[in-house]
Design a protein around this motif. Structure first.
Motif, PDB file in Angstrom:
ATOM      1  N   ILE A  99       0.848  -1.195   0.000  1.00  0.00           N
ATOM      2  CA  ILE A  99       0.000   0.000   0.000  1.00  0.00           C
ATOM      3  C   ILE A  99       0.883   1.245   0.000  1.00  0.00           C
ATOM      4  N   PRO A 100       0.695   2.145  -0.946  1.00  0.00           N
ATOM      5  CA  PRO A 100       1.503   3.371  -0.960  1.00  0.00           C
ATOM      6  C   PRO A 100       1.263   4.204   0.298  1.00  0.00           C
ATOM      7  N   THR A 101       2.309   4.810   0.814  1.00  0.00           N
ATOM      8  CA  THR A 101       2.166   5.706   1.959  1.00  0.00           C
ATOM      9  C   THR A 101       2.183   7.167   1.528  1.00  0.00           C
ATOM     10  N   ARG A 102       2.504   7.405   0.272  1.00  0.00           N
ATOM     11  CA  ARG A 102       2.464   8.759  -0.286  1.00  0.00           C
ATOM     12  C   ARG A 102       1.838   8.681  -1.677  1.00  0.00           C
ATOM     13  N   TRP A 103       1.009   9.648  -2.001  1.00  0.00           N
ATOM     14  CA  TRP A 103       0.407   9.711  -3.330  1.00  0.00           C
ATOM     15  C   TRP A 103       0.032  11.159  -3.632  1.00  0.00           C
ATOM     16  N   ALA A 104      -0.022  11.477  -4.895  1.00  0.00           N
ATOM     17  CA  ALA A 104      -0.416  12.821  -5.327  1.00  0.00           C
ATOM     18  C   ALA A 104      -1.938  12.913  -5.369  1.00  0.00           C
ATOM     19  N   LEU A 105      -2.446  14.126  -5.235  1.00  0.00           N
ATOM     20  CA  LEU A 105      -3.894  14.303  -5.174  1.00  0.00           C
ATOM     21  C   LEU A 105      -4.559  14.181  -6.534  1.00  0.00           C
ATOM     22  N   ASP A 106      -3.764  14.133  -7.604  1.00  0.00           N
ATOM     23  CA  ASP A 106      -4.356  13.949  -8.932  1.00  0.00           C
ATOM     24  C   ASP A 106      -4.267  12.500  -9.393  1.00  0.00           C
ATOM     25  N   GLU A 107      -3.956  11.590  -8.455  1.00  0.00           N
ATOM     26  CA  GLU A 107      -3.939  10.173  -8.797  1.00  0.00           C
ATOM     27  C   GLU A 107      -4.780   9.394  -7.791  1.00  0.00           C
ATOM     28  N   ALA A 108      -5.202   8.207  -8.201  1.00  0.00           N
ATOM     29  CA  ALA A 108      -6.055   7.392  -7.332  1.00  0.00           C
ATOM     30  C   ALA A 108      -5.342   7.073  -6.021  1.00  0.00           C
ATOM     31  N   SER A 109      -6.066   7.181  -4.931  1.00  0.00           N
ATOM     32  CA  SER A 109      -5.526   6.915  -3.601  1.00  0.00           C
ATOM     33  C   SER A 109      -5.757   5.451  -3.223  1.00  0.00           C
ATOM     34  N   PRO A 110      -5.086   4.959  -2.184  1.00  0.00           N
ATOM     35  CA  PRO A 110      -5.328   3.582  -1.730  1.00  0.00           C
ATOM     36  C   PRO A 110      -6.781   3.316  -1.345  1.00  0.00           C
ATOM     37  N   PHE A 111      -7.492   4.371  -0.939  1.00  0.00           N
ATOM     38  CA  PHE A 111      -8.876   4.206  -0.491  1.00  0.00           C
ATOM     39  C   PHE A 111      -9.811   3.832  -1.628  1.00  0.00           C
ATOM     40  N   GLU A 112      -9.387   4.123  -2.855  1.00  0.00           N
ATOM     41  CA  GLU A 112     -10.216   3.801  -4.014  1.00  0.00           C
ATOM     42  C   GLU A 112     -10.034   2.372  -4.471  1.00  0.00           C
ATOM     43  N   TYR A 113      -9.009   1.707  -3.958  1.00  0.00           N
ATOM     44  CA  TYR A 113      -8.747   0.321  -4.328  1.00  0.00           C
ATOM     45  C   TYR A 113      -9.262  -0.671  -3.285  1.00  0.00           C
ATOM     46  N   ASN A 114      -9.724  -0.168  -2.166  1.00  0.00           N
ATOM     47  CA  ASN A 114     -10.255  -1.033  -1.110  1.00  0.00           C
ATOM     48  C   ASN A 114     -11.390  -0.295  -0.423  1.00  0.00           C
ATOM     49  N   ARG A 115     -12.585  -0.452  -0.950  1.00  0.00           N
ATOM     50  CA  ARG A 115     -13.735   0.316  -0.459  1.00  0.00           C
ATOM     51  C   ARG A 115     -14.191  -0.109   0.935  1.00  0.00           C
ATOM     52  N   VAL A 116     -14.075  -1.402   1.239  1.00  0.00           N
ATOM     53  CA  VAL A 116     -14.551  -1.914   2.528  1.00  0.00           C
ATOM     54  C   VAL A 116     -13.563  -2.944   3.061  1.00  0.00           C
ATOM     55  N   LEU A 117     -13.097  -2.759   4.285  1.00  0.00           N
ATOM     56  CA  LEU A 117     -12.273  -3.759   4.960  1.00  0.00           C
ATOM     57  C   LEU A 117     -13.177  -4.903   5.398  1.00  0.00           C
ATOM     58  N   ASP A 118     -12.975  -6.078   4.820  1.00  0.00           N
ATOM     59  CA  ASP A 118     -13.850  -7.214   5.085  1.00  0.00           C
ATOM     60  C   ASP A 118     -13.004  -8.471   5.317  1.00  0.00           C
ATOM     61  N   PRO A 119     -12.318  -8.540   6.471  1.00  0.00           N
ATOM     62  CA  PRO A 119     -11.419  -9.675   6.721  1.00  0.00           C
ATOM     63  C   PRO A 119     -12.177 -10.982   6.935  1.00  0.00           C
ATOM     64  N   VAL A 120     -11.488 -12.082   6.703  1.00  0.00           N
ATOM     65  CA  VAL A 120     -12.058 -13.412   6.940  1.00  0.00           C
ATOM     66  C   VAL A 120     -12.051 -13.681   8.440  1.00  0.00           C
TER      67      VAL A 120
END
Length: 443
Positions: free
Chosen positions: A316-337
């Motif tokens: 998971i990236p710890t830094r990202w630019a605001l004009d690119e997709a963030s980690p939050f857009e790749y994992n909408r819901v934390l749903d562990p087993v």
């Protein structure tokens, strides 16, 4: 079936260009904050990367308790009990709240003395909370086979339905003018002259003067992208629910081997009373020193796992630019087993304690990530480094019950009005100002 069914909240189609406050996170803390701010007349946008209440706010036990809390949380939780009483009427919706009481069992003299000592924290609050003898416990729960020294019984405590509460509060906030934006991740904040000037979402920018981060287990990642170090780790709790049945306990009950709460539908939510799973991830090493005092105290209740989760989080990236997709857009819901072993063990213990549960049929299992701080006390605070930025996270498994009051306190800080309770114990600066970080209550 992944996760519990949550009352659906449909997000607004249009993104506002400007509001007074953006609240990040659609759990019970974020929704309660949005409601309080909207009722105070502010223009509010609540942004949630997934759905309202889809993570830990719908996956918790559903306890609304003041009993056995960290003493620093007691004043705020006393206010929460008052708010919960009128929440259905205030929101115009059913949260499932009922003041049914909560019992903490004592298996020996040492545990009885600990609970009795804790109960002095409620002196002066005029709340119904008292110690029960073994005979009084048996009279209160004649269907139980538990052999105890006694118990702490707080009749003032209650229960509510996690799958209903956050959605009810969110809809009430919308009726008071708040924008409710689902599947709308906030990528980051923007500043002007060092102070908040807006946010950038995946759907575009929103101008604002204040931002409240109530992102639960995601808050540390979001804050870190802006150079704000929030010591936060995750603990996984596994839960099962049963089909409706007759003859079980009306009160919620904690025992070291199980925790049980009657549901509004007549079934029961059951989990281990003290065991959780901790995945070892890169941040485990980063924050090892900060969490060491808590680890020394609670290591017996933690099941550590080293596996693919380490690799997943390392990616998971710890830094990202605001004009690119963030980690939050790749994992909408934390749903562990969920851990079948832990929930099966809890159900077996509950059945030994209450033979009526031998008829219980398992309807569903799920797990959720509890976000924890080194002292298991939440942060409800401004972030001095960025004027206009506020944090409400790290509730350490205590967030559901205290949520409505935490939202009110957060709104007080944003509005710079007299706070509901003294916010000093919840300040963000305690992790860096030399304060002693101490785990007082292990539950």
């Amino acid at each position: 079936m992944p996760g519990p069914y949550v009352v659906p909240v449909h997000g607004d189609a249009d993104l506002p260009q400007e509001v007074d406050v953006v609240v990040i996170g659609g759990g019970i803390i974020g929704c309660s904050t949005a409601l309080e701010l909207a009722e105070s007349g502010l223009r509010v946008a609540l942004c949630e990367k997934g759905g309202i209440g889809k993570e830990q706010s719908s996956r918790n036990w559903g306890w609304v308790r003041i009993s056995r809390r960290d003493p620093r949380e007691v004043p705020l939780m006393a206010e929460a009990l008052r708010i919960w009483k009128g929440l259905d009427q205030r929101t115009g919706r059913d949260t499932g709240y009922s003041r049914a009481g909560i019992i903490f069992t004592c298996v020996d003299d040492e545990q009885y003395a600990q609970h009795e000592s804790w109960n002095r924290n409620l002196d002066g609050y005029q709340l119904d909370s008292r110690m029960l003898s073994s005979r009084e416990f048996a009279d209160l729960l004649p269907g139980s086979d538990l052999k105890l020294k006694g118990a702490l019984f707080t009749a003032a405590d209650g229960r509510a339905e996690p799958q209903k509460a956050a959605p009810a509060i969110a809809e009430a906030a919308r009726e008071r003018g708040a924008h409710i934006l689902t599947e709308c991740a906030v990528r980051g904040i923007e500043t002007s002259g060092g102070a908040i000037s807006g946010v950038v979402t995946e759907r575009g920018p929103i101008r604002c003067k204040s931002v409240v981060l109530a992102g639960g287990a995601w808050s540390g990642l979001f804050a870190g992208n802006h150079g704000i170090d929030f010591p936060q780790l995750k603990v996984m709790n596994s839960v099962l629910r049963t089909m409706p049945l007759e003859g079980g306990p009306e009160q919620a009950i904690w025992h070291k081997d199980f925790a049980i709460r009657k549901r509004q539908d007549g079934g029961y939510t059951i989990a281990s009373g003290h065991e959780n799973v901790v995945n070892i991830v890169p941040k485990s090493f980063r924050y090892a020193r900060a969490f060491l005092p808590a680890l020394r105290k609670e290591w017996r209740s933690l099941n550590f796992r080293l596996g693919l989760k380490f690799v997943d989080e390392a990616r998971i990236p710890t830094r990202w630019a605001l004009d690119e997709a963030s980690p939050f857009e790749y994992n909408r819901v934390l749903d562990p087993v969920p851990s079948k072993k832990l929930s099966d063990s809890a159900l077996a213990a509950a059945r030994r304690a209450f033979p009526a549960l031998l008829k219980a049929e398992i309807a569903q299992r799920w797990a959720g990530y509890i976000d924890v701080t080194p002292d298991a006390v939440p942060v409800i605070s401004s972030i001095p480094k960025v004027p206009g930025f506020f944090l409400a996270s790290g509730f350490s498994g205590h967030g559901f019950g205290i949520g409505p009051a935490a939202g009110r306190l957060m709104a007080d800080l944003v509005l710079n009005r007299t706070p509901l309770v003294d916010p000093h114990p919840f300040r963000f600066g305690r992790f860096s100002d030399g304060s002693k970080i101490e785990l007082i209550s292990g539950f």
